[in-house]
Design an enzyme around this catalytic site. Structure first.
Site, PDB file in Angstrom:
ATOM      1  CB  CYS A  32      -0.991   0.029   1.141  1.00 46.24           C
ATOM      2  SG  CYS A  32      -1.581   1.548   1.601  1.00 46.24           S
ATOM      3  CB  CYS A  35       0.443   1.930   4.076  1.00 47.28           C
ATOM      4  SG  CYS A  35      -1.267   1.259   3.900  1.00 47.28           S
TER       5      CYS A  35
END
Length: 766
Positions: A32, A35
């Site tokens: 991600c 993230c």
């Protein structure tokens, strides 16, 4: 833990989150990107909020735990206080937004959160939350409880109050015979006012003030890019119509909505009610209707206050006079302004190009505005062929009626038919606004990007001087997608006549020729592209082979291979059932062959069609059925029928799938040619063939869905029309997937006598 976030495991998750105090967990994943961007922001906050325990959990490493907690997107922050989940938010936050979130978390009252949670449970059970009066009713649509007096007709009349599912008061207003009338207030969950204003006969009138909260709230204010720095917003209404929107910070200073920075000084010569459009960097004076659409005169200036454009609007569409600054846009360098009329966002009537002193340089009649519905139905987009003279007659009639858009488009088709672009060039020069080359290209590119799936805007851009070849090519694409390939071919030929140097147009023409079934011409265009766009040429060539393959006996041409275990040794269906299925496939293939032949002129030689299969139909075509059947505990649908009105490409793919299934069915009985099997004598590698169909379907489906993340990398995988699966374009992967889905369904049927048809709805999974 105060110095940096700790990494959690399932074993210590409950211990950390259930201890006294505040804990915030960041759920993340290595794949991600947001993230990864958020991680240093989250880590940097730990020293500033030493009283809050910050932790992280890898959702990939601990998938079962994250799923049990309902984590569906990354990153997600979940906050606990004294062991109770009190808040969660998804998406990467800025440092400023994270600080605001953590500050608000400090003020969370656990006892109040528990009370609200209990009230939400009561609402879900259809019971009144505590503190709401008896007689209140729940509205599923608004998600609110409401209570107040009614008039003799049962309509709300008098003071009414509304509560959220958690029992917190959200609204107070005065109702008059079913409509709000008078002052109203909305409230945040903590009881502070979130909005206040007044209604007049059901319409907002006067100032409507929005007030931010320092606590968590479900009241919407900071949406659509409005900064958290905005603490008050005032919207001025005039009987439901928004006239002005003002934003203020906590000190009461007017600010820009998206940044919260101080509002700039308005140039003194602009009207007092002019507002800055922060997204455009322009000043604007606009009035809106009750639906928030532009209505009336709209005027725009640049950041320095220099005039840009103005237009009259009716319910969101430009309708009436229009004027704009147009320096360096038109071929005549003297032009500084253009002006004219518009109807429904389309130019029409007489337009003037003017110099810096507003003196006329050029006038041009742009004819009648023709809307989307009118143009889509126009004969200029008909798929029926005409002679060049026939198209010239259409253009002549349209021109006499001042339908200049249709006149130019009909002229384009005439020129494509006669291979002479001169009349089109003359028509464009006479009827459209004369732009510079750069301006014409920019206008055409913009309309194709924004409105390339609409008929009227592109014709409008043509009249305004947009570059014609780009627009005509876009029409060709739209017509091909609308299953009008003959019309599409005319438009792409007209574009190529205007811009013969653009070899990329060969690709557009190649796709259209595919939809016309002209396989040999497609291959020629692919060869023409090879020197300038080799990748595109390879795609076009492979696409042509995929749609128009050589229909010989495909099965067994290479030894089947798969890596699956537990493969069948022989068919499970009877010879009679297999023979019936052969007739079904032959009937379907014959019907598709006939339907495709009808798309060509009588007597045309169509080399790529499959052979005549009437030899497999000794008693003629069989009935193709559609029915439902209960198989065990499952209800399945069976649909053997055909939609022969599909586009040629879709029909060709269906043809390919059925052909593959038929030849493998015959091969499974021991046949090596197209003849009715008289016995079941499966080859030794029968099980490998059945497994191969399923494995290749799975590989194709995985490649299409996961793309570059698929384990099948470039150069890997089975060959499809001479190209490795890992090298196939996604559009071509779907063709392979469809072929193997049909082949797998046939084998699933063949291996299980309980199945009634390969066209069962449950036989096309991976």
């Amino acid at each position: 833990m105060a110095g940096a976030p700790v990494e959690l495991s399932p074993e210590d998750y409950k211990q950390v989150t259930q201890r006294p105090g505040m804990c915030v967990v960041d759920f993340w994943a290595s794949w991600c990107e947001p993230c990864q961007e958020f991680a240093p922001i989250f880590e940097a906050a730990a020293p500033r909020f030493a009283d809050i325990a910050l932790a992280r959990l890898d959702t990939e490493a601990h998938e079962e735990l994250s799923e049990s907690l309902g984590i569906e997107s990354m990153p997600t922050l979940v906050a606990y206080k004294d062991g109770l989940e009190v808040h969660r938010v998804s998406g990467a936050l800025s440092a400023e937004a994270l600080d605001l979130l953590l500050t608000r978390l400090r003020a969370v009252d656990v006892a109040e959160e528990k009370r609200r949670a209990a009230n939400r449970e009561r609402t879900e059970a259809g019971k009144l939350p505590s503190g709401i009066p008896e007689g209140a009713t729940w509205d599923d649509g608004d998600g609110e409880w409401s209570f107040g007096p009614t008039d003799s007709k049962g309509r709300p009349h008098g003071p009414w109050r509304y509560w959220r599912a958690d029992g917190t008061l959200c609204n107070e207003c005065i109702m008059k015979q079913g409509a709000p009338h008078g002052p109203f207030k909305r409230f945040h969950e903590d009881g502070a006012v979130s909005q206040e204003g007044a209604f007049e006969q059901g319409q907002l009138h006067g100032p409507r003030t929005w007030l931010a909260s320092e606590h968590f709230t479900t009241e919407r204010m900071h949406e659509n890019g409005v900064s958290e720095r905005v603490r008050k917003t005032v919207m001025q209404y005039d009987h439901g119509t928004v006239r002005q929107v003002l934003h203020f910070d906590g000190a009461g200073q007017r600010v820009l909505p998206t940044t919260g920075e101080p509002y700039p000084t308005r140039p003194p010569h602009l009207p007092e009610d002019t507002e800055l459009r922060e997204d455009l960097g322009q000043w604007a004076k606009v009035t809106l209707n009750a639906d928030g659409e532009r209505h009336g005169l709209a005027r725009f200036w640049d950041s320095q206050g220099q005039f840009l454009w103005e237009a009259e609007f009716v319910d969101g569409e430009r309708h009436g006079r229009y004027r704009s600054r147009a320096e360096d846009e038109y071929a005549d360098f003297r032009v500084h302004f253009d002006e004219g009329r518009m109807e429904g966002d389309l130019v029409c009537g007489e337009w003037s190009l003017r110099d810096s002193q507003r003196e006329v340089v050029l006038t041009r009649d742009l004819g009648r505005a023709q809307d989307e519905r009118t143009l889509e139905r126009s004969p200029v987009f008909s798929n029926l062929a005409r002679t060049a003279e026939g198209w010239r007659e259409v253009a002549k009639e349209a021109r006499a009626d001042r339908r200049y858009r249709e006149a130019l488009l009909a002229t384009a088709r005439a020129c494509a038919t006669s291979l002479d672009a001169q009349p089109l060039k003359e028509g464009l020069e006479e009827l459209t606004l004369p732009r510079t080359r750069d301006s014409a290209s920019e206008l055409a590119d913009d309309v194709v990007e924004d409105e390339g799936q609409a008929w009227a805007p592109m014709a409008d851009a043509l009249m305004r001087g947009g570059e014609a070849a780009t627009i005509l090519r876009a029409y060709a694409v739209l017509l091909d997608q609308s299953n009008r390939p003959r019309a599409a071919l005319d438009f792409v030929h007209a574009a190529m006549l205007l811009a013969p140097e653009r070899k990329a147009y060969l690709f557009t023409r190649g796709l259209i020729l595919l939809n016309l079934g002209l396989a040999e011409q497609v291959r020629q265009d692919a060869e023409g592209l090879a020197t300038v766009e080799p990748d595109t040429a390879r795609f076009l060539g492979t696409y042509a082979r995929a749609l128009f393959p050589r229909f010989d006996f495909w099965a067994g041409q290479e030894p089947p291979r798969c890596t699956y275990d537990g493969l069948p040794e022989k068919p499970g269906q009877s010879l009679e059932a297999i023979q019936d299925l052969v007739r079904k496939y032959a009937t379907r293939l014959q019907a598709m062959r006939t339907a495709l032949l009808q798309r060509f002129k009588p007597g045309a030689a169509v080399s790529w069609l499959p052979p005549d299969l009437s030899g497999l139909l000794d008693k003629g075509p069989v009935k193709l059925e559609q029915f439902e059947r209960e198989l065990g505990d499952e209800q399945v649908e069976v649909d053997e029928t055909l939609d022969l009105e599909l586009g040629l490409a879709d029909l060709a793919q269906m043809l390919r799938g059925d052909w593959s299934a038929l030849t493998w069915l015959l091969w499974s009985c021991g046949e090596t040619a197209l003849r009715m099997p008289s016995r079941i004598a499966p080859p030794a590698d029968y099980g490998q063939a059945a497994g191969q169909a399923s494995q290749r379907l799975w590989q194709s489906r995985d490649r299409r869905i996961r793309g570059g993340a698929s384990p099948t990398k470039a150069g890997d995988g089975f060959l499809f029309e001479g190209v490795a699966l890992g090298d196939l374009h996604p559009s071509l992967v779907s063709i392979a997937e469809r072929q193997y889905a049909e082949t797998q369904a046939m084998f699933y049927w063949l291996n299980d006598p309980d199945h009634v048809s390969p066209w069962q709805s449950n036989l096309r999974g991976s």
